[in-house]
Motif scaffolding. Structure first.
Motif, PDB file in Angstrom:
ATOM      1  N   PHE A  57      -9.765  46.154  64.895  1.00 46.35           N
ATOM      2  CA  PHE A  57     -10.556  45.848  63.700  1.00 46.35           C
ATOM      3  C   PHE A  57     -11.178  44.471  63.919  1.00 46.35           C
ATOM      4  O   PHE A  57     -10.502  43.520  64.322  1.00 46.35           O
ATOM      5  CB  PHE A  57      -9.689  45.823  62.442  1.00 46.35           C
ATOM      6  CG  PHE A  57     -10.479  45.551  61.191  1.00 46.35           C
ATOM      7  CD1 PHE A  57     -11.162  46.568  60.539  1.00 46.35           C
ATOM      8  CD2 PHE A  57     -10.552  44.262  60.681  1.00 46.35           C
ATOM      9  CE1 PHE A  57     -11.900  46.316  59.393  1.00 46.35           C
ATOM     10  CE2 PHE A  57     -11.288  43.998  59.535  1.00 46.35           C
ATOM     11  CZ  PHE A  57     -11.958  45.030  58.899  1.00 46.35           C
ATOM     12  N   LEU A  58     -12.483  44.369  63.652  1.00 45.01           N
ATOM     13  CA  LEU A  58     -13.203  43.127  63.913  1.00 45.01           C
ATOM     14  C   LEU A  58     -13.850  42.585  62.650  1.00 45.01           C
ATOM     15  O   LEU A  58     -14.349  43.335  61.822  1.00 45.01           O
ATOM     16  CB  LEU A  58     -14.296  43.347  64.957  1.00 45.01           C
ATOM     17  CG  LEU A  58     -13.879  43.822  66.348  1.00 45.01           C
ATOM     18  CD1 LEU A  58     -15.121  44.048  67.199  1.00 45.01           C
ATOM     19  CD2 LEU A  58     -12.962  42.810  67.003  1.00 45.01           C
ATOM     20  N   VAL A  59     -13.829  41.271  62.532  1.00 44.31           N
ATOM     21  CA  VAL A  59     -14.682  40.563  61.573  1.00 44.31           C
ATOM     22  C   VAL A  59     -15.732  39.861  62.419  1.00 44.31           C
ATOM     23  O   VAL A  59     -15.405  38.967  63.215  1.00 44.31           O
ATOM     24  CB  VAL A  59     -13.893  39.543  60.734  1.00 44.31           C
ATOM     25  CG1 VAL A  59     -14.845  38.777  59.819  1.00 44.31           C
ATOM     26  CG2 VAL A  59     -12.811  40.236  59.924  1.00 44.31           C
ATOM     27  N   PRO A  60     -17.010  40.258  62.321  1.00 40.73           N
ATOM     28  CA  PRO A  60     -18.041  39.751  63.245  1.00 40.73           C
ATOM     29  C   PRO A  60     -18.212  38.234  63.152  1.00 40.73           C
ATOM     30  O   PRO A  60     -17.924  37.602  62.133  1.00 40.73           O
ATOM     31  CB  PRO A  60     -19.308  40.472  62.785  1.00 40.73           C
ATOM     32  CG  PRO A  60     -18.833  41.666  62.008  1.00 40.73           C
ATOM     33  CD  PRO A  60     -17.556  41.238  61.363  1.00 40.73           C
ATOM     34  N   ARG A  61     -18.677  37.675  64.243  1.00 39.64           N
ATOM     35  CA  ARG A  61     -18.992  36.259  64.273  1.00 39.64           C
ATOM     36  C   ARG A  61     -20.176  35.972  63.350  1.00 39.64           C
ATOM     37  O   ARG A  61     -20.913  36.887  62.964  1.00 39.64           O
ATOM     38  CB  ARG A  61     -19.361  35.841  65.702  1.00 39.64           C
ATOM     39  CG  ARG A  61     -20.666  36.477  66.169  1.00 39.64           C
ATOM     40  CD  ARG A  61     -21.002  36.097  67.585  1.00 39.64           C
ATOM     41  NE  ARG A  61     -22.328  36.599  67.949  1.00 39.64           N
ATOM     42  CZ  ARG A  61     -22.889  36.418  69.139  1.00 39.64           C
ATOM     43  NH1 ARG A  61     -22.236  35.760  70.073  1.00 39.64           N
ATOM     44  NH2 ARG A  61     -24.106  36.893  69.385  1.00 39.64           N
TER      45      ARG A  61
END
Length: 202
Positions: A57-61
């Motif tokens: 799971f990613l939280v974008p830059r």
């Protein structure tokens, strides 16, 4: 549950990726949380594959800064509760672990039956190790849930416990002459006499 958390700047540097891979290989975490990844989703997917994690799971830059990544294995059943550029809040789901335990125990029972006649002895060992790991994970998850509940509702639990104590407290009793007695010593003697006569008569 074994996990790794790192403020991982310059993840694009090959040396840093190698260091991360070695850490994961040496410690075998179920979960890895990375901060300040500063990378696109496609690059983080390559990292997930290299580390051999099942889920991501990613939280974008934001522009060229920030970025969060969470990798975990299938033996953890996670629900993403909330997230922002500064955090990822996850909730453990117990059903997957319980279901896996039930399944593994059934397989172990069958394997042990075969092992009695000399078949599949190695499978028994493998299943027992897997069950031990799942039980450790389940215990860890219960402890985590208990801690979370206390942090969220500690005052409520304390007040409920206090309320129960008040309900269970005997402030006084009426003696055989109809006199209300509140002295602790006399109340104790009345209770002792009542239950002594009750059990002696039965």
């Amino acid at each position: 549950m074994n996990y790794l958390s790192w403020n991982y700047r310059r993840l694009g540097n090959r040396q840093r990726v190698r260091e991360l891979s070695e850490l994961v290989r040496a410690n075998g975490p179920n979960l890895v949380f990375l901060m300040e990844t500063k990378k696109k989703n496609s690059y983080m997917e390559k990292i997930r594959c290299r580390l051999k994690f099942d889920n991501m799971f990613l939280v974008p830059r934001r522009n060229l800064s920030g970025g969060l990544a969470l990798f975990w294995m299938n033996d953890l059943d996670f629900h993403i509760h909330t997230f922002s550029p500064h955090h990822i809040d996850v909730v453990n789901v117990f059903g997957n672990v319980k279901g896996s335990l039930t399944c593994k125990r059934k397989l172990l029972a069958k394997a042990e039956s075969k092992a009695i006649i000399g078949q599949g002895i190695g499978q028994v060992k493998v299943l027992r190790e897997e069950i031990d790991k799942l039980m450790e994970l389940e215990e860890c998850m219960w402890n985590q849930r208990a801690k979370t509940n206390w942090l969220r509702h500690g005052d409520h639990f304390h007040s409920r416990a206090t309320e129960r104590n008040k309900k269970n407290f005997i402030s006084g009793l009426e003696d055989e002459y109809g006199t209300w007695v509140e002295d602790e010593n006399i109340v104790g003697e009345l209770l002792n006499g009542f239950y002594s006569s009750l059990f002696s008569s039965s």
